[in-house]
Design a protein around this motif. Structure first.
Motif, PDB file in Angstrom:
ATOM      1  N   LEU A 105       0.846  -1.193   0.000  1.00 34.95           N
ATOM      2  CA  LEU A 105       0.000   0.000   0.000  1.00 34.95           C
ATOM      3  C   LEU A 105       0.882   1.245   0.000  1.00 34.95           C
ATOM      4  CD1 LEU A 105      -3.016  -0.086  -0.245  1.00 34.95           C
ATOM      5  CD2 LEU A 105      -3.234   0.357   2.181  1.00 34.95           C
ATOM      6  N   ASP A 106       1.254   1.651  -1.209  1.00 34.00           N
ATOM      7  CA  ASP A 106       2.109   2.835  -1.373  1.00 34.00           C
ATOM      8  C   ASP A 106       1.261   4.092  -1.173  1.00 34.00           C
ATOM      9  OD1 ASP A 106       4.501   4.321  -2.400  1.00 34.00           O
ATOM     10  OD2 ASP A 106       3.036   4.876  -3.933  1.00 34.00           O
ATOM     11  N   GLY A 107       1.800   5.036  -0.404  1.00 33.92           N
ATOM     12  CA  GLY A 107       1.071   6.280  -0.151  1.00 33.92           C
ATOM     13  C   GLY A 107       0.139   6.141   1.037  1.00 33.92           C
ATOM     14  N   ALA A 234       1.985  10.175  -2.994  1.00 36.41           N
ATOM     15  CA  ALA A 234       1.815   8.743  -3.289  1.00 36.41           C
ATOM     16  C   ALA A 234       2.393   8.542  -4.675  1.00 36.41           C
ATOM     17  CB  ALA A 234       0.348   8.343  -3.250  1.00 36.41           C
ATOM     18  N   MET A 235       3.521   7.814  -4.733  1.00 37.38           N
ATOM     19  CA  MET A 235       4.226   7.653  -6.016  1.00 37.38           C
ATOM     20  C   MET A 235       3.300   7.120  -7.094  1.00 37.38           C
ATOM     21  SD  MET A 235       7.680   5.490  -6.708  1.00 37.38           S
ATOM     22  CE  MET A 235       8.779   5.908  -8.085  1.00 37.38           C
ATOM     23  N   VAL A 236       2.425   6.150  -6.724  1.00 37.10           N
ATOM     24  CA  VAL A 236       1.538   5.557  -7.741  1.00 37.10           C
ATOM     25  C   VAL A 236       0.689   6.618  -8.423  1.00 37.10           C
ATOM     26  CG1 VAL A 236       1.344   3.163  -6.942  1.00 37.10           C
ATOM     27  CG2 VAL A 236      -0.051   4.919  -5.874  1.00 37.10           C
ATOM     28  N   SER A 250      10.171  13.587  -9.095  1.00 41.39           N
ATOM     29  CA  SER A 250      11.462  13.324  -8.478  1.00 41.39           C
ATOM     30  C   SER A 250      11.337  13.238  -6.960  1.00 41.39           C
ATOM     31  CB  SER A 250      12.490  14.412  -8.834  1.00 41.39           C
ATOM     32  OG  SER A 250      13.754  14.071  -8.257  1.00 41.39           O
ATOM     33  N   TYR A 251      12.021  12.225  -6.413  1.00 46.57           N
ATOM     34  CA  TYR A 251      12.307  12.208  -4.987  1.00 46.57           C
ATOM     35  C   TYR A 251      13.826  12.058  -4.877  1.00 46.57           C
ATOM     36  CZ  TYR A 251      10.726  12.506  -0.237  1.00 46.57           C
ATOM     37  OH  TYR A 251      10.455  12.981   1.023  1.00 46.57           O
ATOM     38  N   PRO A 252      14.534  13.189  -5.029  1.00 47.12           N
ATOM     39  CA  PRO A 252      15.996  13.135  -5.122  1.00 47.12           C
ATOM     40  C   PRO A 252      16.624  12.868  -3.752  1.00 47.12           C
ATOM     41  CG  PRO A 252      15.289  15.405  -5.055  1.00 47.12           C
ATOM     42  CD  PRO A 252      14.044  14.570  -5.073  1.00 47.12           C
TER      43      PRO A 252
END
Ligand code: AFP
Length: 331
Positions: A105-107, A234-236, A250-252
């Motif tokens: 469960l991403d996010g 939430a990347m998705v 981006s999540y640098p």
């Protein structure tokens, strides 16, 4: 509209691999139902535990992880699973050949605010050479057999690839089937929309600071055009926006927490999303190297992520070339 199985058959996906994907979707339908029940399902809120990432587990993190793990292992088709919510690899049928890594469960920090969340998955093959436990999963993104996500939003979508382009299937709740709704996604190569958590700006490497500053300068700056910003946490959901209408996400790496310079996990977040991006004509990099080429050293390894519309990612990577800074060991 075509159902999932005939579509995957037409893509010459092996029957057992289709079964593994279908099992993931059976778990996803249950997760979708519980999410849409919300408070009525009694599964909102957090547990008293933290996972190996040091993150407090939401009740639905635990429920989703158990559902996916148990259903996959019951098929007898899965050699092992790796999960964001499991400290170690969980072994399945020693004679089976498929490996599944997933973020159940991403996010999940969005659950209690009724925001979009999703399940991210990648499917690999047990390596020919003898390997056990976590070593099984230490394969580059180019080795992925299939990858994708289920996005639990206003509609429940499966977005996936088996290396023959990116397709979108929409869950028809009346019949419980995922039906093909987009046959092939192609991301526009240019964009005017970026996604990044701006609160970390002062902790980024100088090239990323300069790149974002130039986006913010808009038509008055060197880019000579205005940009819009979106951040769903939430990347998705952020990746789905890019696949749908272009963008750069981006999540640098940052120096906010020196012990944790990168946030996103390589195996079950960055690798599957990079597979989708490249299959849709996009690009995915750490700032220094193609993510799909990275040789993982640990199943919970984190990585810096810059992905999206090909030309915009290339422009961002140009800042890392123009402003050479010592490449941190961590990315
Ligand atoms: P959670 O699953 O803990 O909510 O984290 C989601 C995530 O890993 C990824 O999906 C988001 O892009 C990113 O973290 C959001 O991070 P911030 O909360 O720092 O913006």
């Amino acid at each position: 509209m075509q159902r999932l199985i005939p579509v995957l058959n037409s893509d010459h996906v092996p029957l057992h691999l289709i079964s593994v994907i279908n099992t993931l979707l059976t778990a996803a339908k249950e997760i979708s139902h519980r999410l849409h029940q919300g408070s009525l399902a009694g599964t909102l809120g957090s547990t008293l535990d933290a996972n190996i990432q040091g993150e407090v587990q939401k009740k639905l993190d635990v429920v989703s992880n158990q559902l996916i793990k148990n259903m996959l292992l019951e098929t007898g088709l899965v050699h092992a699973v790796a999960s964001e919510e499991e400290d170690d690899v969980v072994m399945g049928n020693p004679d089976a050949k498929y490996l599944v890594a997933y973020d159940p469960l991403d996010g999940s920090s969005n659950i209690d605010i009724n925001g979009a969340v999703g399940t991210i998955f990648t499917i690999l093959e047990k390596p020919d050479h003898p390997a056990e436990g976590t070593e099984l999963f230490l394969q580059t993104g180019d080795e992925q057999l299939a990858a994708g996500y289920i996005l639990y939003g206003p509609s429940t979508l499966l977005v996936m690839t088996t290396g023959r382009g990116v397709r979108v299937f929409t869950l028809d709740h009346t019949v419980g089937e995922f039906l093909l709704t987009v046959d092939k996604i192609t991301i526009p190569q240019d964009t005017q929309e970026f996604g990044i958590n701006m609160s970390n700006q002062r902790f980024w490497l100088p090239p990323m600071q300069q790149y974002i500053a130039d986006l913010l300068a808009g038509s008055t700056g060197p880019r000579k055009k205005d940009f819009n910003m979106r951040w769903n946490a939430a990347m998705v959901s952020d990746v789905h926006r890019i696949l749908t209408r272009s963008g750069i996400f981006s999540y640098p790496m940052d120096y906010k927490d020196p012990k944790k310079p990168c946030k996103l996990r390589l195996l079950y977040e960055a690798m599957p999303m990079s597979f989708l991006m490249e299959q849709a004509g996009g690009r995915s990099s750490t700032g220094y190297e193609r993510i799909m080429s990275i040789q993982p050293t640990h199943i919970h390894q984190r990585v810096s992520v810059i992905m999206g519309s090909r030309n915009e990612v290339d422009t961002c990577l140009g800042y890392f070339k123009q402003h050479p800074c010592t490449r941190p060991d961590s990315i």
